[in-house]
Design an enzyme around this catalytic site. Sequence first.
Site, PDB file in Angstrom:
ATOM      1  N   ASP A 101      50.942  41.292  37.169  1.00  9.68           N
ATOM      2  CA  ASP A 101      51.311  41.579  38.565  1.00  9.68           C
ATOM      3  C   ASP A 101      51.714  40.255  39.247  1.00  9.68           C
ATOM      4  OD1 ASP A 101      50.452  42.324  41.614  1.00  9.68           O
ATOM      5  OD2 ASP A 101      51.006  44.111  40.480  1.00  9.68           O
TER       6      ASP A 101
ATOM      7  N   TYR B 140      53.930  39.910  49.876  1.00 11.19           N
ATOM      8  CA  TYR B 140      55.123  40.658  49.487  1.00 11.19           C
ATOM      9  C   TYR B 140      56.303  40.229  50.333  1.00 11.19           C
ATOM     10  CZ  TYR B 140      52.590  43.734  46.385  1.00 11.19           C
ATOM     11  OH  TYR B 140      51.853  44.235  45.339  1.00 11.19           O
TER      12      TYR B 140
ATOM     13  N   HIS C 161      48.541  49.237  34.016  1.00  9.63           N
ATOM     14  CA  HIS C 161      48.851  48.063  34.807  1.00  9.63           C
ATOM     15  C   HIS C 161      47.681  47.114  34.995  1.00  9.63           C
ATOM     16  CE1 HIS C 161      51.122  45.798  37.779  1.00  9.63           C
ATOM     17  NE2 HIS C 161      50.085  45.860  38.584  1.00  9.63           N
TER      18      HIS C 161
END
Lengths: 480, 467
Positions: free
Chosen positions: B238, B387, B443
């Site tokens: 990630d 982000y 994930h």
Amino acid sequence: MLTLDTVFSFPPPPPPPPPTVSLVFVIMFTEVLVALALGGLLLFIFQRNRKQVLKTEDGWWGPGAPPDAQEDVSIHPFQIKTSAEELQDLYRRIDQTRPVLSLEDSQFNYGFNSQYLQEVVSYWRNDFDWKRQVEKLNQYQHFKTNIEGIDIHFLHVKPKRVPKETEVVPIIMVHGWPGSFYEFYGLIPLLCDPSERDNLVFEVICPSIPGYGFSEAPHKKGFDSVCAARIFHKLMKRLGFQQFYAHGGDWGWLVTTNMAQLEPKIVKGLHVNFAPPSKPGLSMVLSLLLGNRFPKLFGFNGVDIQRLYPCMEKQVVEPIKETGYMHIQATKPDTVGRALNDSPVGLAAYILEKFSTWTCNDFRNLEDGGLTRKFSLDDLLTNVMIYWTSGCITSSMRFYKENFAKGLYQPHSKMPVYVPTGFACFPKELMHTPKLWVKQKYHQLKSYTTMARGGHFAAMEEPQLMAEDIRTFTKMIEEK
Amino acid sequence: MSLDKLLRLSTANFSASLALLSLTSAVAIGGILAYWVFRSKEAKTIPIGHGWWGKGKKPLSEDDQIHTFTITTSDEEIKDLHARLDLTRYTDPLEDSHFNFGFNSTYLKRVVSHWRNVYDWKKQVAALNQYPHFKTKIEGLDVHFIRVCPPSRENQKVVPLMLVHGWPGSFYEFYKIIPLLTQNHDGVAFEVICPSIPGYGYSEAPQKKGFDSVAAARIFLTLMERLGFSQFYLHGGDWGSAITTNMAQMKPDCVKGLHLTMFFPRRNFKMSLSLVIGRYLPFLVGFTREDVRRIYPYFQKNVWQMLEETGYMHIQATKPDTAGCAVNNSPVGLAAYILEKFSSWTDMKYRDLSDGGLERMFTLDDLLTNVMIYWTTSSMTSSMRFYKENFGNLINRLDFKTGVFVPTGLAAFPNELMHNPKVWAQTKYRNIYSYTFMPRGGHFPAFEEPQLLADDIVQFVKKVGKI
């Protein structure tokens, strides 16, 4: 020896055939062709003129299976109430808020600025009088009636005074997200009271979309704008209206458009202030590509050019910056709604960010988001309180998923609108639609007004301008 | 036409064609040479840069000491949490919607009931403190990390390894894999350093704009330097993948090996072409059968599914302060927001289950401990800002255009969000030592399949170090 003429010599031409047979064939062939062409043309014209009507099936949105008993069609008066407990709970939650400082120098560019949010919350906690606002909400008559298994809330405002020779025109006004019926409170008196300019007064019906405010939320999947339109038609029929006008912005635009598509004979006129193209056609793409160079070809004026170009920035980058909420609501409404229904401050930040940015996107560079330039905190917080006290944020978001889930090419998005339409073009609306694009969908565009000021929540921000345009449009249709 | 005329014509043509041939080959050779020269001039590192992220102005001197740190809790903290849990206003899910509209409220009530009545935060804090925690100030921020040494240093080579987490994870994701890494693997054991990204958990959040993965990479490089490591291995997934990749691009001499579970190629025309051809002629473009199974149907898996799952990314990359406000005040809202990912990102099919398959691979205690790290530190909003800082300037990012030349190990888990075959990964990672198709896992592999991941890291390090 090979010479040029021996190489390049043609045989003598054959004698011509007798004329009779081939000529007959040619004539026959041509006749058939012409007939086909004519027939095709007629069919095409006929097809175009045949007004398509949107089809829909009945629905049931209550919990479990529909009961066998007859549907309850009674209309009950409804009053918005509050209580000491409700306020206490609100204040406790506000006091529990854990603020997180916004980055230095970020204003509203990262979302609702935390420092300014504290100011809004302080007003909400100490000065905002919800009891008084509830009285204000109740100044008009509210009702509820059960349609397709859910309780539909609506306002019904009759004109107090109808002078002689004045027509009473019924109109349904539908709100959007994150708005509510309250957006129209400034507009209603301007429509219901007689005006000097014309001899019209309106009788206003203002429902809440199921899942919003005091309308019950659907319990089943699949409740989209067409379902809302169908329910609102049933409502108008139940109230005894044979014909009426419709006005809407944001989701209200789509619901009222669907109403016009469902029953074009009943919707006398459709007035909208938001009309994003549902089906980008060839003419739209061409106009975007060439409109800058050949504006007259597409009927673009100075305002169109200024608002559409530069293309990349205004049609791609800006929408991406502002549609994060739409993306998450159209995919995971239950997740994002969870926290918003527990934290009134979080809910206020989420909703009021739109009242800032969608009124003017330059407000993102202001420390206070320009929130109180066009609205009062009382009005803004009343709208938030409607979402808070009814606990409807999650169901309001589900409307996005239900509408986008079936894809962008629904029957209603491919079908034009044949009802006389009026479009009010506000300068700071989220998406600018020039006349050419509006006409693609609204084949009977009777008025296209370029407004002087106003953004996405135009009814709340510029009620005077909006009322004028609705009146002018209605008068035009009534006179025909 | 006479024969001699014909011959003269053909000779002329012949010389013309010879001339044309020479010209084209000259251009081709010149082009290849130019490309080769240009390629070798391609940047192999990214600039290190500098930054300062604290409040106000940068002071003249900074404390560069490493301080021990213990996670603490209090009765007030727990009481406040319980009070908020009790205040939750649920909304009934639509009939038959499972996890397709997001976290199902009916199941959420069960999770919250466990959280309220069974979950013991004090016990979890003790478990978190089983490893030594530290804090040190770098570029104006308190950076938190844990440092776990192997039980003994005899008879083995101790290799330093930094593990970097992502969103919505934390250093806690690595708690199951740490004991597996600090074990002796035929003479090799790891000394594990596990920081928290600034803005996440116990690492202080930046106060200034612009804190992206490159800045985080530089801070972590400084951390390793401060700890006395001149060479080390890196592992990330990630955001951890982006950060460790940046670290390898900044100081390739320090990074002995880079191990990743989620990695992105440098998109180019060749990639798009291979996508089209690969479905029908996989071997022509370098796809294995397993690649084909994981990539196609492409539109369904990589476009529609991505659209369905990236709403959070879109809102966090544009309005993090708005998105973070409510979740920072409602623990149940925060749990729904975070745990939805632990469901879908472990297996997309879990969206059709009423309980989101959450407890199939994880225990509620582990999941809630991760949530509690975000809750007790109020770090959700700052974690979301990462982000926006990273996506804000996509066009000008130098690190996207730069390759990675350190020995790289890639672990491709079957339920990872997007599958990238080795041929695509090679567009960015130019020195791939190992590419493993993992049999299971999504994930959060460190959390879900720690043994598989540990084994892959060990085999990679042994390969690189020729141990």
